[in-house]
Design an enzyme around this catalytic site. Structure first.
Site, PDB file in Angstrom:
ATOM      1  N   GLU A   1      49.088  38.251  35.998  1.00  0.00           N
ATOM      2  CA  GLU A   1      47.722  38.477  35.513  1.00  0.00           C
ATOM      3  C   GLU A   1      46.983  37.171  35.722  1.00  0.00           C
ATOM      4  O   GLU A   1      47.265  36.175  35.060  1.00  0.00           O
ATOM      5  CB  GLU A   1      47.745  38.902  34.032  1.00  0.00           C
TER       6      GLU A   1
ATOM      7  N   CYS B   1      40.268  35.841  30.150  1.00  0.00           N
ATOM      8  CA  CYS B   1      40.290  36.484  31.462  1.00  0.00           C
ATOM      9  C   CYS B   1      39.406  37.722  31.483  1.00  0.00           C
ATOM     10  O   CYS B   1      38.794  38.047  32.501  1.00  0.00           O
ATOM     11  CB  CYS B   1      41.719  36.868  31.828  1.00  0.00           C
TER      12      CYS B   1
END
Length: 466
Positions: A240, A274
């Site tokens: 990720e 994020c």
């Protein structure tokens, strides 16, 4: 094991707690040396051989105990997180509570997710069974220092794997706290261990035959490095790697709610998330109203000591991070962008950067292509929904997206057309145990959370009985 592996001797970044609100180093830790890392790897391998045979009921009991311990210590745990990476104390308490909820959720659902799956076939019996892989290395970031780890650890431990944590070097106290939490919860020795090693030592751990897989949340550079090393060793990875999430606002939306949620979506975790909304793509018919309200709200946020209840935005976690945000904004300004609020680092101690809104973004600006990891919002005006979709997809990232509309046709168009792993309609992007978490394109691959997340680090075995 690679001979002479320099577990603890590579890397210039100290393993230390540096308070982002003051810039002062509060505690420094010695890296684990070769002997200590070898001891922990051996312990992980030995424990994995027996832990895989424990029952779901046993694992659930330990996981729930960890949740109970965490719930009883939320203020203390939150204080450590705030001290190490600067998130507001209120946000840190919320993160700790979310981790306890995630632990309980996997304790309740793991057995069903990993139940044998019967398959229709010509065999007398055919099924798919799920079995743990063994020691899994987690390379984790500092921005959500507890939740990022727990969303790996809860499913991994419930699946029968054991965990090895290489946490970010600026959150060592949190890393050790997590190891201690699982130990006190009653897990067998070696089920979850922290490795205090610099980033330069990670490759040697990945290459070790006792480590079966790797999960990483971090930068593109870190993802490429980990994936390349794991690929050479033929080991599975889940990555990720961040994003530049679009926040699309169309005329049919509840504009007041979109503005309010948009501010929260951009400055959550001091802008260091994020899945924070980063590019605000607004239809021309509602753009002026949105810009006025959004900029006013961003400029009015309270920036300061993250331990103070009134603070809405604390410091960035690292001085280097603040400098990078400043460089990105300066690059945009120098190339003709308009700074509607903020736009310069605050004077004084600590790593503070004010909430900032930028318009007039062009393709040659770094902010148009790179992730801005701080409270900086990019504002785009578009002529119609199709242009909004095109701008939203005009990025190398593909993590999440938030779309604001009251029109069912627009909703379906964006749900189908957005090139992302997660779409939230009339809500900000979030991570929740019920839904898989992960992205597309340069945002990485694989999924965390939900049933997919627990199966990522299980071996799927096909069984045919005649």
């Amino acid at each position: 094991m690679p001979t002479g592996a320099p577990w603890g001797k590579i890397g210039a970044v100290p393993i230390a707690t540096v308070n982002p609100a003051t810039g002062k180093t509060e505690q420094t830790f010695e890296p684990h040396d070769d002997a200590e890392v070898e001891k922990r790897l051996a312990r992980a391998a030995d424990t994995a051989a027996s832990y895989r045979n424990t029952s779901f009921a046993e694992r659930a009991r330990w996981v729930v105990t960890a949740a109970e311990l965490l719930e009883g210590e939320i203020p203390d745990v939150a204080r450590v997180m705030t001290t190490e990476m600067g998130k507001t104390f209120a946000a840190a308490k919320g993160e700790a509570a979310k981790c306890a909820k995630g632990l309980r959720w996997y304790a309740e659902h793991a057995e069903a997710f990993l139940a044998d799956e019967a398959v229709d076939s010509e065999a007398q019996s055919a099924r798919v069974i799920w079995r743990p892989m063994g020691p899994v290395l987690a390379v984790m970031p500092w921005n959500f220092p507890l939740w990022q780890v727990m969303r790996f650890a809860a499913p991994a431990l419930m699946a029968g794997n054991v965990g090895l944590l290489k946490h970010a070097s600026n959150v060592p106290q949190t890393a050790l706290l997590i190891e201690d939490l699982f130990r006190r919860a009653g897990f067998p020795d070696g089920v979850f261990q922290t490795l205090l090693i610099p980033s330069g030592a990670v490759a040697a751990v990945i290459e070790d035959d006792r480590v079966r897989a790797v999960t990483l949340t971090g930068s593109e550079e870190a993802g490429r490095s980990v994936a390349a090393t794991a690929g050479r060793a033929i080991k599975k990875t889940v990555l990720e790697l961040g994003g530049s999430d679009p926040f699309v606002v169309l005329p049919s939306a509840d504009l007041d709610k979109a503005m309010s949620v948009g501010v929260t979506a951009r400055v959550q975790n001091n802008g260091q998330s994020c899945i924070a909304a980063k590019r605000f793509i607004v239809h021309r018919d509602c753009y002026d109203t949105f810009e006025e309200g959004f900029v006013k709200a961003m400029a009015g946020l309270s920036v300061g000591d993250p331990m103070e209840p009134a603070t809405e935005v604390g410091p960035l976690a690292l001085g280097s991070g603040r400098d990078e945000v400043a460089a990105l904004v300066d690059d945009a300004r120098d190339k003709g962008a308009h700074i509607l609020c903020g736009g310069a680092p605050d004077d004084g101690p600590g790593f503070f950067y004010p909430p900032t809104v930028i318009t007039g973004i062009t393709a040659d600006m770094r902010v148009a292509r790179e992730e801005v990891f701080g409270p900086v919002a990019l504002l785009y005006r578009v002529d119609d929904a199709e242009e909004a979709l095109r701008v939203a997809n005009d990025t190398g990232f593909g993590l999440g997206a938030s779309v604001w509309t009251g029109d069912d046709g627009e909703r379906r168009r964006f749900e189908e057309g957005l090139e992302v792993g997660m779409i939230f309609v009339n809500a900000m992007v979030a991570s929740t145990p019920e839904l898989p978490f992960g992205g597309t394109k340069r945002s990485g691959y694989g999924r965390e959370l939900a049933a997919l997340g627990i199966r990522e680090f299980c071996e799927a075995k096909s069984v045919w009985e005649q």
